[in-house]
Structure formats: C-alpha cells, structure tokens
Design a protein around this motif. Structure first.
Motif, short mmCIF file in Angstrom:
data_model
loop_
_atom_site.label_atom_id
_atom_site.label_comp_id
_atom_site.label_asym_id
_atom_site.label_seq_id
_atom_site.Cartn_x
_atom_site.Cartn_y
_atom_site.Cartn_z
N PRO A 175 0.80 -1.24 0.00
CA PRO A 175 0.00 0.00 0.00
C PRO A 175 0.83 1.28 0.00
CG PRO A 175 -0.94 -1.59 1.52
CD PRO A 175 0.35 -2.18 1.05
N VAL A 176 2.06 1.23 0.49
CA VAL A 176 2.92 2.41 0.54
C VAL A 176 3.67 2.63 -0.78
CG1 VAL A 176 4.91 3.42 1.74
CG2 VAL A 176 3.18 2.20 3.03
N SER A 177 3.71 1.63 -1.63
CA SER A 177 4.58 1.68 -2.81
C SER A 177 4.35 2.89 -3.70
CB SER A 177 4.41 0.39 -3.63
OG SER A 177 4.80 -0.73 -2.88
N GLY A 178 3.08 3.19 -3.95
CA GLY A 178 2.78 4.33 -4.82
C GLY A 178 3.08 5.66 -4.19
N ALA A 179 3.15 5.72 -2.86
CA ALA A 179 3.40 6.97 -2.16
C ALA A 179 4.86 7.10 -1.72
CB ALA A 179 2.49 7.06 -0.93
N PHE A 180 5.67 6.08 -2.01
CA PHE A 180 7.08 6.11 -1.63
C PHE A 180 7.81 7.12 -2.51
CE2 PHE A 180 11.35 4.16 -1.11
CZ PHE A 180 11.35 4.03 0.27
N THR A 181 9.00 7.53 -2.07
CA THR A 181 9.80 8.48 -2.85
C THR A 181 11.12 7.85 -3.24
OG1 THR A 181 8.83 10.34 -1.64
CG2 THR A 181 10.82 10.78 -2.91
N PRO A 182 11.32 7.62 -4.56
CA PRO A 182 10.33 7.80 -5.63
C PRO A 182 9.29 6.68 -5.61
CG PRO A 182 12.32 6.82 -6.51
CD PRO A 182 12.61 7.11 -5.07
N PRO A 183 8.13 6.89 -6.23
CA PRO A 183 7.12 5.83 -6.31
C PRO A 183 7.74 4.56 -6.88
CG PRO A 183 6.19 7.89 -7.04
CD PRO A 183 7.67 8.14 -6.88
N LEU A 184 7.43 3.43 -6.24
CA LEU A 184 8.11 2.19 -6.55
C LEU A 184 7.43 1.39 -7.67
CD1 LEU A 184 10.38 0.18 -5.74
CD2 LEU A 184 8.75 -0.82 -4.11
N THR A 185 8.20 1.07 -8.69
CA THR A 185 7.75 0.12 -9.70
C THR A 185 7.68 -1.25 -9.05
OG1 THR A 185 8.70 1.37 -11.53
CG2 THR A 185 8.30 -0.98 -11.91
N THR A 186 6.60 -1.99 -9.27
CA THR A 186 6.43 -3.24 -8.55
C THR A 186 5.47 -4.17 -9.28
OG1 THR A 186 5.82 -4.17 -6.39
CG2 THR A 186 4.52 -2.32 -7.17
N VAL A 187 5.52 -5.44 -8.91
CA VAL A 187 4.59 -6.43 -9.44
C VAL A 187 3.36 -6.47 -8.55
CG1 VAL A 187 4.22 -8.88 -9.94
CG2 VAL A 187 6.44 -7.81 -10.45
N LYS A 188 2.22 -6.21 -9.12
CA LYS A 188 0.96 -6.21 -8.37
C LYS A 188 0.35 -7.61 -8.40
CE LYS A 188 -3.57 -3.94 -8.12
NZ LYS A 188 -3.38 -3.43 -6.74
N ILE A 189 -0.01 -8.11 -7.22
CA ILE A 189 -0.61 -9.44 -7.08
C ILE A 189 -2.10 -9.28 -6.84
CG2 ILE A 189 -0.62 -11.55 -5.70
CD1 ILE A 189 2.33 -10.97 -5.05
N PRO A 190 -2.96 -9.96 -7.58
CA PRO A 190 -4.42 -9.81 -7.44
C PRO A 190 -4.94 -10.57 -6.22
CG PRO A 190 -3.96 -11.47 -9.09
CD PRO A 190 -2.62 -10.92 -8.66
N ARG A 191 -4.68 -10.04 -5.04
CA ARG A 191 -4.95 -10.80 -3.80
C ARG A 191 -6.43 -11.12 -3.60
NH1 ARG A 191 -1.05 -7.10 -2.54
NH2 ARG A 191 1.00 -8.03 -2.19
N HIS A 192 -7.30 -10.15 -3.82
CA HIS A 192 -8.73 -10.42 -3.64
C HIS A 192 -9.18 -11.53 -4.58
CE1 HIS A 192 -13.10 -9.90 -4.08
NE2 HIS A 192 -13.07 -9.45 -2.84
N SER A 193 -8.71 -11.48 -5.82
CA SER A 193 -9.07 -12.51 -6.80
C SER A 193 -8.51 -13.87 -6.41
CB SER A 193 -8.58 -12.11 -8.20
OG SER A 193 -9.24 -10.95 -8.65
N LEU A 194 -7.31 -13.89 -5.83
CA LEU A 194 -6.74 -15.15 -5.37
C LEU A 194 -7.65 -15.79 -4.33
CD1 LEU A 194 -2.91 -14.42 -4.92
CD2 LEU A 194 -4.02 -15.64 -6.78
N GLY A 195 -8.07 -14.98 -3.35
CA GLY A 195 -8.94 -15.50 -2.31
C GLY A 195 -10.28 -15.96 -2.85
N TYR A 196 -10.87 -15.15 -3.73
CA TYR A 196 -12.18 -15.48 -4.28
C TYR A 196 -12.11 -16.75 -5.13
CZ TYR A 196 -16.70 -14.85 -6.60
OH TYR A 196 -17.97 -15.02 -7.06
N THR A 197 -11.13 -16.81 -6.02
CA THR A 197 -10.99 -17.96 -6.92
C THR A 197 -10.68 -19.23 -6.13
OG1 THR A 197 -10.19 -16.51 -8.68
CG2 THR A 197 -9.76 -18.87 -8.92
#
Length: 342
Positions: free
Chosen positions: A285-307
């Motif tokens: 959650p902090v990645s986009g607000a970090f300085t500089p904003p962090l490039t990162t791999v986003k994991i679809p956590r809600h979809s993982l749980g649902y699926t």
C-alpha cells in the motif's frame, strides 16, 4: 478412575475417542471409515471404544459431506501481514455466496499450532481448509480422505493432490527483469528471500532466465536473504556498497526489501533511479506513495482469495481430489523508481 461407559453418549467426540485410545484424532477418523492405513488391531480397539460410549461412527463423515459445519478454516502464517486482509476478503465474498462462514487461524510458523488448527477438519468443526502457509499438517495431508477439502492459495505446497491458486512467480520476475533490460539496464542484482521458499526460488529463476536470454548469464547475481523485510533490504544495500562490479539496477523480491535498500541508497548519495533503478514485488500500500514511487509487481490478492474459495466449494460439492494449479494474471505497475513512467 474414569471408565469409558461413564461418559454420556451425546458428549463423545472423535477427540475423546482419540484420547481414550491413545492415538491422534486423524487415526480415529480413518479407523472409523475402515481405512486399511490403520492396523486391524487399532481399528478394532477404536470401534469398541466408540460403541461403548454410544458414538455413531459415521456421524462426522455425514456431517462433513453435507457441510453442516457451515464454515471453512483459513490458515495464515502471520495474521498481521499486509497482504492477508485482501485475500481473506476475497475468500469471504466467495463463501458468502454459499452461506459459509470463515474461521481465521494464525500458525505463527508453529507446527504444533498448525496441527491443532487442522484438527478442526478432522473433528468436523470446519468443512474445508484454505492454507496460505505453504504447507499442510501431516495429520490431514497423510489421509486421502481430506484431500478434496484442502486448497492452497498464494504459496504452493508439496503435498500431492492439493489444488493451488496463485500467480506465476517465475513469469512475474521474468517480466520485471525484461522491463529493466528494455531500459538499457544490464548490471542487475536480484535481492531475493529465503532460498528454501518456492516463491522466492521461482522469482530468482525468472530473473536468471531473463538475464540468460539477454546474453547476460555471466552477470547473474542472486542474493538470498533470510528475511524479506525493510531491515533486510537495508543490510543488503550496505553490503552492495562495497562491491567493485558495476550496478545499475536492483530487482527486489518484495517491496519491503526495496524500501530498505532505497533508504540506504539515498543515505549513500546514490540517485534513484538515475544511478540505480529499483523494482519491487507485492505492490505494498505504501509503494505508490514512496519516494520515488516504486515500480512493482501487483498481485491480485482479492481474486486469489475469491478464486481459491470457489474452487474449494466445487471440490466439496463433487468430492473430487484435484492437483490443478491455476495462475491468475499479475501486473507490472511501472512508476518512477525504475526510470520510466506509464
């Protein structure tokens, strides 16, 4: 001295029979089901105890088949981890559609606690188990009777005939490395997590594959760290400061590793991303607000749980054991830390 017949029939459970017989509850369950995995002598003793105390041998089996418990156990390694609430939310959303509740248990890496939690499946207190710990207690993994009642999410397990829902960690790290290569970065170091983790070994493999395909096999450098925390990232960056080989990019196996490493880089006067580019993993959650904003791999956590929860309900419905692996798509969130923006 307590005798077996002194116990009221209505009070007897599999756990009680196990205590009286001096065996594990899973052994009682298998014995009452007639499993040949339990010796005839033990099966006979357990049946005698059950009969003497008025226990109906098939009660819990019928209860499990009809899902009368109405709840599923979710086993977590650490309830405080930032990634788990989204997965649990997805699980809850899926199970609510079936009128099923959720029990959450934190194992804290303790094998005895894992076993104690898993016994809820044996005793019928839970209809199924969703594991995010990367392993399944032997008390339930040893019995095929429970395989269709278990599913792994996020972290794969080495138990046969257990379905898994996650992301393709190798491919995700490969994609992240390829992006750094596309920016002209060729001196890329990979800060990884524990070497005995299938997640981190898969990410290290993806990085290595991308570097090798680019003709940079001789420049592959994977640093396995005991943890994947901010402090571990800081310590690793302090060590990298003394290296003589050039360095212009770091792929971190977690965002927290990246946070710590970037902090030290700034303290050392290293410009990010001009001197060293960074890519993380997890989309904290902090990645986009970090300085500089962090490039990162986003994991679809809600979809993982649902699926994963939907797959478990299907397994409970049809009674089939499945060893399928389902990968959900990941996303590379490109931000300023790697030197490019979308």
């Amino acid at each position: 001295m307590e005798t077996q017949k002194e116990r009221p029939a209505a009070a007897i459970t599999i756990v009680d029979i196990a205590r009286l017989a001096g065996v594990n509850p899973s052994t009682v369950s298998r014995a009452l089901a007639g499993s040949e995995a339990v010796t005839e002598q033990t099966r006979k003793r357990i049946r005698e105890i059950a009969q003497a105390n008025g226990y109906v041998a098939n009660h819990n089996a019928r209860r499990l088949r009809s899902r009368k418990a109405g709840q599923v156990l979710v086993m977590l390694p650490n309830i405080a981890a930032f990634s788990h609430p989204q997965i649990i939310s997805g699980i809850e959303d899926a199970l609510e559609e079936h009128g099923i509740g959720v029990i959450v248990g934190s194992t804290k890496g303790n094998a005895e606690r894992e076993t104690a939690l898993a016994e809820q499946l044996v005793t019928g207190a839970a209809d199924g188990v969703i594991v995010l710990t990367g392993r399944i207690p032997e008390s339930i993994s040893a019995s095929p009777h429970y395989r269709h009642r278990i599913i792994a999410i996020s972290r794969p397990v080495d138990t046969a005939d257990v379905a898994f829902v996650g992301i393709d960690d190798r491919q995700a790290a490969y994609d992240a490395t390829r992006h750094l290569l596309s920016l002209g970065k060729s001196e890329i170091v990979h800060l990884s997590g524990p070497s005995d983790s299938p997640i981190f070994t898969a990410r290290a493999r993806g990085y290595t594959d991308a570097m090798t395909e680019a003709g940079l096999a001789g420049r592959v450098e994977v640093i396995h760290l005991p943890t994947f925390t901010i402090d571990a990232g800081r310590a690793a960056m302090q060590q990298l400061r003394s290296r003589e080989a050039p360095l212009n990019a770091i792929l971190c196996a977690s965002d927290e590793l990246a946070f710590g490493a970037i902090q030290v880089a700034k303290e050392l006067g290293i410009r990010v991303p001009e001197d060293v580019a960074f890519v993380g993993f997890d989309d904290h959650p902090v990645s986009g607000a970090f300085t500089p904003p962090l490039t990162t791999v986003k994991i679809p956590r809600h979809s993982l749980g649902y699926t994963g929860a939907k797959a478990l309900m299907q397994h409970l419905e049809d009674g089939n054991v499945s060893s399928t692996t389902e990968y959900l798509p990941h996303t590379l969130c490109i931000r300023e830390s790697c030197g490019s923006k979308q």
